[in-house]
Motif scaffolding. Structure first.
Motif, PDB file in Angstrom:
ATOM      1  N   ALA A   1     106.187 -27.372  18.341  1.00 26.70           N
ATOM      2  CA  ALA A   1     106.252 -28.561  18.982  1.00 26.70           C
ATOM      3  C   ALA A   1     105.144 -29.361  19.052  1.00 26.70           C
ATOM      4  O   ALA A   1     103.930 -28.688  18.775  1.00 26.70           O
ATOM      5  CB  ALA A   1     106.639 -28.409  20.592  1.00 26.70           C
ATOM      6  N   GLU A   2     105.010 -30.716  18.772  1.00 25.21           N
ATOM      7  CA  GLU A   2     103.856 -31.495  18.840  1.00 25.21           C
ATOM      8  C   GLU A   2     102.805 -31.050  20.228  1.00 25.21           C
ATOM      9  O   GLU A   2     103.571 -31.299  21.206  1.00 25.21           O
ATOM     10  CB  GLU A   2     103.888 -33.002  18.765  1.00 25.21           C
ATOM     11  N   LEU A   3     101.609 -30.786  20.172  1.00 29.15           N
ATOM     12  CA  LEU A   3     101.039 -30.407  21.240  1.00 29.15           C
ATOM     13  C   LEU A   3      99.847 -31.958  21.539  1.00 29.15           C
ATOM     14  O   LEU A   3      99.867 -32.207  22.654  1.00 29.15           O
ATOM     15  CB  LEU A   3     100.046 -29.343  21.090  1.00 29.15           C
ATOM     16  N   ALA A   4      99.421 -32.465  20.755  1.00 25.06           N
ATOM     17  CA  ALA A   4      98.490 -33.587  20.336  1.00 25.06           C
ATOM     18  C   ALA A   4      98.429 -34.120  19.326  1.00 25.06           C
ATOM     19  O   ALA A   4      98.387 -33.480  18.253  1.00 25.06           O
ATOM     20  CB  ALA A   4      97.053 -32.857  21.024  1.00 25.06           C
ATOM     21  N   THR A   5      98.287 -35.490  19.477  1.00 23.34           N
ATOM     22  CA  THR A   5      98.233 -36.433  18.133  1.00 23.34           C
ATOM     23  C   THR A   5      97.047 -37.162  18.432  1.00 23.34           C
ATOM     24  O   THR A   5      96.976 -37.956  19.457  1.00 23.34           O
ATOM     25  CB  THR A   5      99.232 -37.078  17.914  1.00 23.34           C
ATOM     26  N   ALA A   6      96.289 -37.254  17.557  1.00 22.88           N
ATOM     27  CA  ALA A   6      95.082 -38.557  17.524  1.00 22.88           C
ATOM     28  C   ALA A   6      95.040 -39.255  16.180  1.00 22.88           C
ATOM     29  O   ALA A   6      95.782 -38.821  15.226  1.00 22.88           O
ATOM     30  CB  ALA A   6      93.946 -37.806  17.791  1.00 22.88           C
ATOM     31  N   LYS A   7      94.335 -40.452  16.114  1.00 22.28           N
ATOM     32  CA  LYS A   7      93.938 -41.150  15.114  1.00 22.28           C
ATOM     33  C   LYS A   7      93.235 -40.405  13.891  1.00 22.28           C
ATOM     34  O   LYS A   7      92.200 -39.568  14.219  1.00 22.28           O
ATOM     35  CB  LYS A   7      93.369 -42.258  15.207  1.00 22.28           C
ATOM     36  N   TYR A   8      93.839 -40.109  12.629  1.00 26.31           N
ATOM     37  CA  TYR A   8      92.996 -39.437  11.743  1.00 26.31           C
ATOM     38  C   TYR A   8      91.903 -39.950  11.288  1.00 26.31           C
ATOM     39  O   TYR A   8      91.527 -41.197  10.925  1.00 26.31           O
ATOM     40  CB  TYR A   8      93.874 -39.226  10.275  1.00 26.31           C
TER      41      TYR A   8
END
Length: 651
Positions: free
Chosen positions: A285-292
């Motif tokens: 599951a996705e835990l955290a997403t930020a701008k690359y």
């Protein structure tokens, strides 16, 4: 070939003092492993059993080995096993199921009991564990990594399933990159589909497996985009977005300098949002997403091809979409993620921390950020390494011919330029600290060089010679201790007129170049390293100057074309020797090969040496390279220093 004789060596006083000073710093937080007991039936009536020694164990620890049959446990050793971490069981009834486990023995009593390993009734005679796969149609198993995804102390495998790929220099549509997680019994934990907006290829699909937040379970981190599907079916970004250039798309004036004409752009992805995502290791599951970071342009999300060419050297995606990744202990205690972009011209590295469920940018190094940083442009390889080169307890990023310090500042740049192979370790034990062996993909006075890892001082270099009108210089180079007559590692190069083997002082010790120049592995019982190439393991015969095949992994295949690298090679379980993971010829299983050769050496698991453990995290990145320890292992070595680590769950 004479067997290597192990002899002692005296550490330089400066290095001895620095090691003791390092021991005063706070320990690194690392994973808590089980004893990694493994058993294989390698002959009709013989079972090889081996297990881990921890880096945190005392020197006096010993072990009792038990075999459980029909519910009854029998101790197999008469006296506690104190000098090695393996045992050959010749008395088991192999028509029955047998389960093995060890108990640690200290201060005249047994203490901890390990997890159990079961060898099923009538087990086949073979030197590998089979991990059944659910390989998607038209895909094949490619690079892999390991991590304790569920917190039980055992490693699971994260596997990149690759379909149709494309190099950055070529147009074309690729399949969607897929990551899968497997337990060693073949249980599929999850599947992540990176989607149509992540291109498939060795330079795009870098992924990291590590316990980034030190909670006792590993996570997975990689570049994502619109349409990425996590392990629970959640879609990241816009599920309908398709940022690929369509069939028939062309562009002019965006080639690299010296190239003219119209370029086919079909399949390239140079627009749209770019993300960095951390996934849960157990569920996907996705835990955290930020701008690359690094982005395509300092200020624009969708720069024009002309703007990309101005910054990166071309506008069609060859230089801009060269990615690398690594894990590093930048504060000396906690692991951080490092993701990069570019190495031919502009070079950008970004470090992130994953704490309390959030991704935070720790620092960004940009070769275009200042006049001082300009000298760091164009120095990267198709791979990288991580280690504490200045012995301050914190890691540096060895980025080809340059190094970035733990604080995100440039430590030094040699100016020697881009290369394809890189090796970092105590390559020359007669000198204090670490050294680097690097090759340059060019024709010049330094087709290969050997340098001080801390200062960048070039200790020796070998010129490359252009054989014809075409070519790019040396393509591969390897550095291992394969000859006991010379102190330290031996190094050699494939191509560009650099022939022969060189010792740690740069002296040519053989006119012959071993035909294997891809990978190394610790397989037999001595401390010299063996050569791993395709599905074979070789031993260098330093007297006859030939390679001797000592093991062939029938029915299994390597990856990545002529680079012929394993899915992974690492000290995954058992004693200190390394395992080799290859895919089966039919792509239906992974095979984890383990040695059954006796040894008189007892070392703690290399996975408790921080530099080696981090090298397993970056091994799948770009052009795969073999892992190395932070200390010298080879002829004349001293007992490895105790690692300054702590293990266990920390919330």
């Amino acid at each position: 070939m004479k067997k290597a004789i192990i002899s002692g060596a005296i550490l330089p006083i400066a290095l001895f003092l620095s090691v003791n000073l390092f021991a005063l710093s706070k320990p690194r937080q690392m994973e808590k492993l089980s004893r990694g007991v493994v058993a294989v039936r390698f002959e009709t009536n013989k079972v090889w059993v081996s297990w881990r020694l921890f880096g945190t164990d005392t020197d006096k620890i010993a072990f009792d080995l038990y075999r459980e049959t029909d519910g009854k446990a029998l101790k197999l050793n008469e006296k506690p096993i104190s000098n090695v971490t393996f045992f050959v069981d010749e008395k088991a009834d192999l028509s029955k199921q047998n389960t093995y486990f060890v108990r640690a023995f200290e201060k005249k009593k047994e203490t901890e009991t390990s997890a159990k390993f079961t060898l099923f009734a009538n087990a086949p005679i073979r030197q590998y564990l089979s991990v059944p796969l659910q390989t998607p149609e038209k895909y094949m198993p490619n690079d892999a990594s390991v991590g304790d995804l569920d917190g039980d102390g055992e490693y699971e495998i994260v596997l990149h399933q690759a379909g149709r790929g494309a190099d950055n220099s070529r147009a074309g549509f690729t399949t969607e990159p897929i990551l899968q997680a497997y337990k060693l019994d073949g249980t599929l934990l999850w599947t992540i589909n990176l989607g149509k907006n992540i291109r498939e290829g060795a330079h795009y699909t870098q992924f990291l497996v590590y316990d980034f937040d030190s909670d006792g379970r590993a996570e997975i981190a990689c570049k994502t985009a619109d349409g990425t599907i996590d392990g629970q079916g959640k879609i990241i970004g816009d599920k309908n977005a398709d940022w690929r250039f369509p069939e028939g798309a062309t562009a002019e004036g965006i080639n690299r300098p010296g190239e003219n004409g119209t370029r086919n752009m079909a399949g390239y992805i140079l627009r749209g949002p770019e993300f960095l995502t951390v996934f849960d290791g157990k569920t996907g599951a996705e835990l955290a997403t930020a701008k690359y970071i690094p982005s395509r342009h300092p200020t624009k999300d969708n720069p024009t091809s002309e703007e990309m060419k101005e910054i990166w050297g071309d506008g069609y995606g060859n230089r801009i979409d060269r990615f690398l990744a690594a894990v590093a202990y930048l504060d000396g205690i906690h692991p951080s993620l490092v993701f990069t972009r570019g190495y031919y011209t502009r070079t950008v590295l970004a470090a992130f921390d994953f704490r309390n469920g959030k991704l935070t940018n720790r620092w960004t190094f940009d070769s275009s950020a200042s006049a001082e940083n300009k000298k760091f442009a164009g120095q990267g390889n198709h791979n990288l390494s991580v280690g504490d080169v200045d012995n301050d307890g914190k890691d540096e990023i060895v980025f080809g011919a340059m190094v970035v310090d733990d604080n995100g500042k440039g430590l030094y740049s040699t100016g020697l330029g881009h290369g394809d192979a890189l090796h970092l370790s105590d390559l020359d034990p007669t000198r204090p600290g670490l050294e680097v062996f690097d090759i340059q993909e060019r024709f010049d006075d330094a087709g290969a060089h050997f340098r001080d890892a801390r200062t960048g001082e070039i200790l020796w270099k070998k010129p490359s010679v252009k054989a014809g009108e075409d070519g790019e210089g040396p393509g591969r180079g390897l550095s291992l201790d394969i000859d006991p007559r010379h102190k330290g590692f031996e190094s050699w190069v494939f191509g560009a007129g650099i022939s022969g083997i060189f010792n740690a002082k740069g002296e040519k010790i053989s006119e012959k170049t071993p035909r294997s120049c891809n990978f190394g592995v610790f397989w037999d019982g001595d401390v010299l390293r063996e050569l791993l190439d395709r599905n074979m393991i070789f031993k260098w015969d330093w007297e006859k100057e030939t390679l001797e095949t000592i093991f062939t992994m029938e029915g299994a295949m390597s990856n990545n074309g002529t680079k012929a690298t394993p899915a992974l090679s690492a000290d995954i379980f058992g004693d200190w020797r390394e395992e080799v993971i290859l895919r089966s010829n039919d792509n239906k299983e992974l095979r984890i090969y383990t040695t059954t050769i006796p040894t008189d050496r007892r070392f703690y698991t290399f996975m408790h040496d921080p530099q080696y453990r981090l090298s397993i995290a970056w091994q799948n990145v770009g052009y795969n390279q073999p892992p190395h320890t932070s200390f010298f292992i080879g002829e004349g070595m001293k007992t490895p220093p105790k690692p300054n680590i702590t293990t266990g769950i920390r919330r």
